[in-house]
Design an enzyme around this catalytic site. Structure first.
Site, short mmCIF file in Angstrom:
data_model
loop_
_atom_site.label_atom_id
_atom_site.label_comp_id
_atom_site.label_asym_id
_atom_site.label_seq_id
_atom_site.Cartn_x
_atom_site.Cartn_y
_atom_site.Cartn_z
N HIS A 17 10.03 4.86 -3.55
CA HIS A 17 8.86 5.56 -4.11
C HIS A 17 7.57 5.08 -3.41
CE1 HIS A 17 11.30 5.82 -8.06
NE2 HIS A 17 11.23 7.04 -7.61
N LYS A 41 15.15 11.71 -21.29
CA LYS A 41 15.78 10.50 -20.73
C LYS A 41 15.41 9.34 -21.63
CE LYS A 41 15.69 11.71 -15.80
NZ LYS A 41 15.12 11.37 -14.48
N ARG A 90 15.83 12.44 -0.35
CA ARG A 90 16.69 11.38 0.17
C ARG A 90 17.87 11.95 0.94
NH1 ARG A 90 16.87 8.66 -5.57
NH2 ARG A 90 16.49 10.85 -5.95
N SER A 128 16.17 4.69 -8.82
CA SER A 128 15.85 3.84 -9.97
C SER A 128 17.13 3.51 -10.76
CB SER A 128 14.87 4.56 -10.90
OG SER A 128 13.67 4.82 -10.23
P1 ADP Z 1 12.42 12.30 -11.27
O1 ADP Z 1 12.83 12.03 -12.67
O2 ADP Z 1 11.32 13.33 -11.11
O3 ADP Z 1 13.56 12.54 -10.30
P2 ADP Z 1 12.07 9.79 -9.92
O4 ADP Z 1 11.16 8.69 -10.34
O5 ADP Z 1 13.54 9.48 -9.90
O6 ADP Z 1 11.68 10.98 -10.86
O7 ADP Z 1 11.68 10.32 -8.48
C1 ADP Z 1 10.42 10.84 -8.17
C2 ADP Z 1 10.43 11.43 -6.77
O8 ADP Z 1 10.68 10.42 -5.82
C3 ADP Z 1 11.48 12.50 -6.50
O9 ADP Z 1 10.92 13.46 -5.61
C4 ADP Z 1 12.59 11.74 -5.82
O10 ADP Z 1 13.36 12.58 -5.00
C5 ADP Z 1 11.78 10.78 -5.00
N1 ADP Z 1 12.52 9.55 -4.67
C6 ADP Z 1 13.24 8.76 -5.48
N2 ADP Z 1 13.77 7.72 -4.82
C7 ADP Z 1 13.41 7.87 -3.51
C8 ADP Z 1 13.68 7.15 -2.30
N3 ADP Z 1 14.45 6.06 -2.30
N4 ADP Z 1 13.13 7.61 -1.16
C9 ADP Z 1 12.37 8.74 -1.16
N5 ADP Z 1 12.09 9.47 -2.26
C10 ADP Z 1 12.60 9.05 -3.42
#
Ligand code: ADP
Length: 162
Positions: A17, A41, A90, A128
């Site tokens: 992130h 969630k 990703r 996460s």
């Molecule tokens: P959500 O519940 O919206 O998926 P996340 O916190 O899991 O929220 O992810 C937020 C954004 O960050 C999404 O666009 C997700 O694809 C991106 N993201 C999550 N992990 C990574 C990573 N390791 N590298 C790049 N982008 C990521």
């Protein structure tokens, strides 16, 4: 002023992130990290905790602001006067869902474009939920999240185990 919103759950924020935040903040005047209050969630960290953690880990990037929101990301982006929504991609598994969301959001709000940044390769595997799983079983998560986040996750996991 070019404003972008990067929405997500950030439960917890990972190095993946942060990489997207740093790179997208460099493209705009202001990046607003939107922390989603997601009632469906069951988050490890409360909304307030996630906002606080994000503020701490982004404090050195001067054009990043962290705000909580509930409801649709696109409505939050509109409220922020943003021109862009930032999402991270990703792998191909993210693509289908993200494309669908981006198309839907464009119909809901044609003035806001979704920008996709592809993950830096070293974070392509990182999520996460993986971080939480590794931490739950006592694994070291310092390679995946900033040190302060690793400490906060460990503390939460210890509370969970008792
Ligand atoms: P959500 O519940 O919206 O998926 P996340 O916190 O899991 O929220 O992810 C937020 C954004 O960050 C999404 O666009 C997700 O694809 C991106 N993201 C999550 N992990 C990574 C990573 N390791 N590298 C790049 N982008 C990521």
């Amino acid at each position: 002023m070019k404003i972008a919103v990067y929405p997500g759950s950030f439960d917890p924020v990972t190095n993946g992130h942060l990489d997207i935040m740093k790179r997208s903040a460099a493209l705009v005047d202001q990046l607003i990290v939107g922390v989603l209050q997601n009632n469906t969630k069951n988050p490890l960290f409360s909304l307030e905790e996630r906002v606080k953690i994000l503020m701490e880990v982004t404090k050195d990037i001067s054009n990043i602001k962290v705000e909580a929101f509930s409801g649709l990301s696109i409505d939050f982006a509109k409220k922020c006067n943003a021109k862009f929504l930032v999402r991270g991609l990703r792998a191909i598994t993210d693509f289908d869902y993200e494309l669908q969301m981006a198309q839907t959001n464009r119909i809901l709000s044609p003035g806001i474009d979704t920008i996709f940044l592809t993950t830096s390769l070293e974070y392509a595997y990182l999520s996460s939920s993986t971080v939480k799983e590794v931490a739950f079983y006592g694994g070291d998560i310092k390679k995946f999240v900033p040190d302060s986040v690793a400490a906060a996750v460990s503390e939460k996991m210890n509370q969970k185990r008792v």
